[in-house]
Design a protein around this motif. Structure first.
Motif, PDB file in Angstrom:
ATOM      1  N   HIS A 105      57.178 119.064  11.992  1.00  0.00           N
ATOM      2  CA  HIS A 105      58.477 118.997  11.293  1.00  0.00           C
ATOM      3  C   HIS A 105      58.538 117.809  10.316  1.00  0.00           C
ATOM      4  CE1 HIS A 105      62.614 120.443  11.090  1.00  0.00           C
ATOM      5  NE2 HIS A 105      63.101 119.208  11.227  1.00  0.00           N
TER       6      HIS A 105
ATOM      7  N   TYR B  13      60.898 121.860  16.775  1.00  0.00           N
ATOM      8  CA  TYR B  13      62.264 122.414  16.742  1.00  0.00           C
ATOM      9  C   TYR B  13      62.295 123.917  16.444  1.00  0.00           C
ATOM     10  CZ  TYR B  13      63.419 117.447  16.290  1.00  0.00           C
ATOM     11  OH  TYR B  13      63.523 116.087  16.485  1.00  0.00           O
TER      12      TYR B  13
ATOM     13  N   ASN C 147      64.168 108.557   2.479  1.00  0.00           N
ATOM     14  CA  ASN C 147      63.068 109.282   3.132  1.00  0.00           C
ATOM     15  C   ASN C 147      62.285 110.134   2.144  1.00  0.00           C
ATOM     16  OD1 ASN C 147      65.347 108.763   5.063  1.00  0.00           O
ATOM     17  ND2 ASN C 147      63.699 109.222   6.492  1.00  0.00           N
TER      18      ASN C 147
ATOM     19  N   TYR D  72      72.278 111.112  17.243  1.00  0.00           N
ATOM     20  CA  TYR D  72      71.680 111.118  15.900  1.00  0.00           C
ATOM     21  C   TYR D  72      72.077 112.354  15.112  1.00  0.00           C
ATOM     22  CZ  TYR D  72      68.396 114.725  17.398  1.00  0.00           C
ATOM     23  OH  TYR D  72      67.863 115.910  17.831  1.00  0.00           O
TER      24      TYR D  72
ATOM     25  N   LYS E 177      58.452 109.281   0.929  1.00  0.00           N
ATOM     26  CA  LYS E 177      57.481 109.948   1.805  1.00  0.00           C
ATOM     27  C   LYS E 177      56.972 111.308   1.328  1.00  0.00           C
ATOM     28  CE  LYS E 177      58.350 109.100   6.431  1.00  0.00           C
ATOM     29  NZ  LYS E 177      59.204 109.082   7.653  1.00  0.00           N
TER      30      LYS E 177
ATOM     31  N   GLY F 235      67.224 115.764   5.805  1.00  0.00           N
ATOM     32  CA  GLY F 235      67.613 116.167   7.149  1.00  0.00           C
ATOM     33  C   GLY F 235      68.282 115.069   7.955  1.00  0.00           C
ATOM     34  N   LEU F 236      68.515 115.380   9.231  1.00  0.00           N
ATOM     35  CA  LEU F 236      69.183 114.482  10.166  1.00  0.00           C
ATOM     36  C   LEU F 236      68.510 113.116  10.201  1.00  0.00           C
ATOM     37  CD1 LEU F 236      69.553 117.041  13.098  1.00  0.00           C
ATOM     38  CD2 LEU F 236      71.441 116.021  11.784  1.00  0.00           C
TER      39      LEU F 236
ATOM     40  N   CYS G 219      68.317 110.930   7.947  1.00  0.00           N
ATOM     41  CA  CYS G 219      67.760 110.438   6.668  1.00  0.00           C
ATOM     42  C   CYS G 219      68.814 109.762   5.808  1.00  0.00           C
ATOM     43  CB  CYS G 219      67.165 111.602   5.873  1.00  0.00           C
ATOM     44  SG  CYS G 219      65.679 112.276   6.629  1.00  0.00           S
TER      45      CYS G 219
ATOM     46  N   HIS H   4      65.231 120.028   3.528  1.00  0.00           N
ATOM     47  CA  HIS H   4      64.454 120.037   4.761  1.00  0.00           C
ATOM     48  C   HIS H   4      65.383 120.056   5.976  1.00  0.00           C
ATOM     49  CE1 HIS H   4      62.179 117.356   7.834  1.00  0.00           C
ATOM     50  NE2 HIS H   4      61.732 118.586   7.973  1.00  0.00           N
ATOM     51  N   SER H   5      65.150 120.999   6.887  1.00  0.00           N
ATOM     52  CA  SER H   5      65.835 121.023   8.177  1.00  0.00           C
ATOM     53  C   SER H   5      67.349 121.111   7.973  1.00  0.00           C
ATOM     54  CB  SER H   5      65.405 119.805   8.994  1.00  0.00           C
ATOM     55  OG  SER H   5      65.734 119.989  10.342  1.00  0.00           O
ATOM     56  N   MET H   6      68.153 120.090   8.384  1.00  0.00           N
ATOM     57  CA  MET H   6      69.587 120.130   8.044  1.00  0.00           C
ATOM     58  C   MET H   6      69.770 120.280   6.535  1.00  0.00           C
ATOM     59  SD  MET H   6      72.457 117.117   8.550  1.00  0.00           S
ATOM     60  CE  MET H   6      71.716 115.974   7.382  1.00  0.00           C
TER      61      MET H   6
END
Ligand SMILES: N[C@@H](CCC(=O)N[C@@H](CSC=O)C(=O)NCC(=O)O)C(=O)O
Length: 286
Positions: free
Chosen positions: A262, A231, A59, A95, A63, A52-53, A55, A145-147
């Motif tokens: 998130h 979000y 990441n 960001y 993680k 995602g954004l 990263c 993930h996310s983006m």
């Protein structure tokens, strides 16, 4: 390809490689986890992860705790950086645009069009590289993930014949309808929302059902969404994909996970289930 990291991990090896990319015209970093089966010379299926954004390739590999599950199932994990980078690459102070925010599209607008071609990089260049340099088969699945969840869904919905399965954690399902997406799609693709539809999972599910894009396969989707994700209501809006899938009978399993936010704590909690789900699709006879 130049190796810049190597770590023994769950009987396999976590590596980071750097290579010049013809898609982005920059050097790209990519994390590659080789399970024990690959180190023993077996050709393994590949699971691509899109982050995602903000990263980098780091990441996810540091993680998510994904390696133990990839080792168990004999899958190679490939996790690229999220955008082109460098002092000559366009950027923005926010960001959520520019470096670290490639959004997995091919930009058409200045100043982004020179380097921001993450879609071509993920769909064509990276698999060709991985399948040539590692003990990898051409059997692929994708998640993010996310983006990166948006990226995984768009990539699989546009190329269902190239990916066995697709899943996402807290994806941006309708970038055309939320602030993160409207900002970046406007910048990268221009202000005509018609041009955004090819990069929007909700629009793609509707288009697939209408027989557009020439694809007849409709890949099943698994999504986990944290109930305490900050979000959720403004940027992610999984209910929009749920409605599109219900209206078009596209197979979707959307799981709301109460109490989760998130973060990578959420991802680490369910990554084992996602990898097991993909392993089943990847190991089925074609
Ligand atoms: N305000 C934050 C926003 C960045 C953020 O939350 N990034 C997420 C992905 S969000 C959607 O794509 C992330 O994965 N961050 C990296 C991590 O290791 O948690 C900020 O400015 O950082």
């Amino acid at each position: 390809m130049k190796q810049i990291e190597q770590h023994a991990c769950f009987g396999g090896r976590q590596e980071v490689w750097q290579h010049p990319s013809s898609s982005t015209g920059t050097l790209m970093n990519v994390g590659v986890y080789l399970p024990p089966q690959a180190l023993a010379g077996e050709k393994c299926p590949v699971l691509y992860w899109l982050s995602g954004l903000t990263c980098t390739e780091q990441n996810f590999i540091t993680k998510a705790g994904a390696q133990q599950h990839a080792a168990h199932h004999g899958l190679i994990l490939v996790a690229p950086d999220t955008s082109p980078r460098g002092k000559d690459v366009a950027d923005d102070e926010g960001y959520d645009l520019g470096q670290g925010a490639g959004f997995y599209v091919n930009a058409t607008q200045a100043p982004w069009a020179d380097h921001y071609r993450m879609y071509d990089y993920v769909v064509d260049e990276l698999p060709a590289l991985v399948e040539a340099h590692f003990p990898a088969s051409d059997v692929r699945s994708i998640l993010g993930h996310s983006m990166g969840g948006h990226g995984a869904l768009v990539v699989a919905l546009r190329n269902p014949e190239r990916y066995r399965s697709v899943s996402a954690f807290a994806p941006i399902v309708a970038p055309s309808q939320v602030p993160w997406g409207q900002k970046v799609l406007g910048a990268y693709l221009g202000n005509d929302p018609q041009a955004w539809k090819a990069w929007d999972s909700v629009a793609l599910v509707e288009a697939l059902a209408a027989g557009q894009h020439g694809a007849s396969i409709r890949p099943p989707i698994l999504i986990d969404q944290g109930g305490e994700d900050a979000y959720l209501h403004e940027q992610l809006r999984p209910e929009l994909l749920e409605a599109a899938c219900a209206a078009t009978r596209h197979p979707l399993e959307l799981r709301l996970q109460p109490g989760y936010d998130h973060s990578y704590y959420f991802i680490a909690s369910f990554i084992g289930e996602h990898i097991a789900w993909h392993a089943q699709a990847l190991q089925e006879a074609p």
